[in-house]
Design a protein around this motif. Structure first.
Motif, PDB file in Angstrom:
ATOM      1  N   PRO A 237       0.830  -1.213   0.000  1.00 54.90           N
ATOM      2  CA  PRO A 237       0.000   0.000   0.000  1.00 54.90           C
ATOM      3  C   PRO A 237       0.865   1.263   0.000  1.00 54.90           C
TER       4      PRO A 237
ATOM      5  N   ASN B 112      -6.567   6.669   0.194  1.00 48.69           N
ATOM      6  CA  ASN B 112      -7.936   6.765   0.727  1.00 48.69           C
ATOM      7  C   ASN B 112      -8.969   5.931  -0.016  1.00 48.69           C
TER       8      ASN B 112
ATOM      9  N   ASP C  44     -11.568   3.402  -0.703  1.00 46.26           N
ATOM     10  CA  ASP C  44     -12.375   2.550   0.161  1.00 46.26           C
ATOM     11  C   ASP C  44     -12.101   1.092  -0.206  1.00 46.26           C
ATOM     12  N   PRO C  45     -11.727   0.245   0.776  1.00 37.81           N
ATOM     13  CA  PRO C  45     -11.375  -1.149   0.463  1.00 37.81           C
ATOM     14  C   PRO C  45     -12.482  -1.901  -0.271  1.00 37.81           C
ATOM     15  N   GLY C  46     -13.708  -1.448  -0.152  1.00 38.79           N
ATOM     16  CA  GLY C  46     -14.804  -2.101  -0.875  1.00 38.79           C
ATOM     17  C   GLY C  46     -14.912  -1.629  -2.317  1.00 38.79           C
ATOM     18  N   GLU C  47     -14.143  -0.586  -2.651  1.00 33.43           N
ATOM     19  CA  GLU C  47     -14.293   0.011  -3.990  1.00 33.43           C
ATOM     20  C   GLU C  47     -13.072  -0.144  -4.881  1.00 33.43           C
TER      21      GLU C  47
ATOM     22  N   GLU D 141      -8.375  -1.170  -4.881  1.00 35.51           N
ATOM     23  CA  GLU D 141      -7.115  -1.255  -4.128  1.00 35.51           C
ATOM     24  C   GLU D 141      -5.979  -0.986  -5.097  1.00 35.51           C
ATOM     25  N   ASP D 142      -5.041  -0.190  -4.657  1.00 39.43           N
ATOM     26  CA  ASP D 142      -3.942   0.223  -5.515  1.00 39.43           C
ATOM     27  C   ASP D 142      -2.639  -0.035  -4.770  1.00 39.43           C
TER      28      ASP D 142
ATOM     29  N   TYR E 145      -7.853   0.717  -9.190  1.00 38.68           N
ATOM     30  CA  TYR E 145      -8.113   1.949  -8.434  1.00 38.68           C
ATOM     31  C   TYR E 145      -9.600   2.164  -8.226  1.00 38.68           C
ATOM     32  N   ARG E 146     -10.411   1.461  -9.052  1.00 41.20           N
ATOM     33  CA  ARG E 146     -11.868   1.522  -8.896  1.00 41.20           C
ATOM     34  C   ARG E 146     -12.383   0.230  -9.537  1.00 41.20           C
TER      35      ARG E 146
ATOM     36  N   ARG F 244      -5.267 -11.389  -7.486  1.00 40.79           N
ATOM     37  CA  ARG F 244      -6.078 -10.921  -6.346  1.00 40.79           C
ATOM     38  C   ARG F 244      -7.487 -10.564  -6.794  1.00 40.79           C
TER      39      ARG F 244
ATOM     40  N   HIS G 151     -10.942 -10.858  -4.467  1.00 38.66           N
ATOM     41  CA  HIS G 151     -12.079  -9.948  -4.665  1.00 38.66           C
ATOM     42  C   HIS G 151     -13.218 -10.584  -5.463  1.00 38.66           C
TER      43      HIS G 151
END
Ligand SMILES: CC(C)(COP(=O)(O)OP(=O)(O)OC[C@H]1O[C@@H](n2cnc3c(N)ncnc32)[C@H](O)[C@@H]1OP(=O)(O)O)[C@@H](O)C(=O)NCCC(=O)NCCS
Length: 158
Positions: free
Chosen positions: A4, A46, A48-51, A53-54, A70-71, A99, A104
């Motif tokens: 991260p 920032n 949101d982990p539900g939206e 991950e970068d 990223y989205r 991943r 996911h």
């Protein structure tokens, strides 16, 4: 290594995001100052982990780029030009895709690429992505209209 982002990465990322070669087909012009890169890194931190991950791509302790979703389900990636052509983007994206489909449980991953961006198109083709459609004048970057090629990789294809 993928990890991260933190605010300690701002300076290294500024070296990438201010580079005209790296930013030639990005959705914004090269960053003008560190504050712009700080905001960009903040948006990575920032997510949101539900939206989405970068990840920062680190090589021997040095930040060489970023890769991630990223989205969800859209993939994004950029490397410093010094690191191009060595297979690092492919290796990083392979981990990101693993991943995406396992942790996911996404059924597809998508990409939006400028049709002039040969490196990205070849990279994605090599990972199994296929073109789904094209559109004109999708991004206005610094006053210039750019087009999009949309690509997709589905879990069922793997
Ligand atoms: C796209 C990018 C990440 C590729 O990174 P890279 O580490 O050089 O890619 P790799 O070394 O893993 O190469 C992957 C494949 O792309 C090909 N490739 C890399 N650069 C290329 C280029 N300039 N022209 C054509 N093919 C290229 C490689 O030959 C390889 O293909 P192969 O497996 O068939 O041999 C890098 O060029 C970059 O950061 N570009 C600027 C940012 C950007 O455009 N991001 C995408 C926005 S959608």
């Amino acid at each position: 290594m993928l990890r991260p982002a933190t605010f300690d990465d701002v300076e290294a990322f500024h070296g990438i995001m201010r580079d005209a070669r790296a930013m030639a087909f990005w959705s914004t012009p090269p960053h003008q100052d560190v504050a712009e890169t700080r905001n960009w890194v903040a948006s990575m931190i920032n997510i949101d982990p539900g939206e989405g991950e970068d990840f920062v791509i680190e090589l021997d302790g040095r930040v060489i780029g970023k890769a991630g979703l990223y989205r969800f389900p859209e993939i994004g990636f950029i490397l410093h030009p010094d690191a191009w052509g060595k297979g690092y983007a492919r290796e990083a994206l392979q981990a990101v895709l693993d991943r995406a489909f396992t942790i996911h449980q996404l059924s597809i991953v998508e990409a939006d690429v400028d049709p002039r961006n040969d490196a990205s198109l070849r990279l994605l083709a090599g990972l199994g992505f296929h073109e789904t459609s094209r559109a004109s004048r999708t991004w206005n970057v610094g006053g210039q209209w750019c087009d999009s090629v949309y690509l997709q990789l589905s879990r069922a294809q793997l």
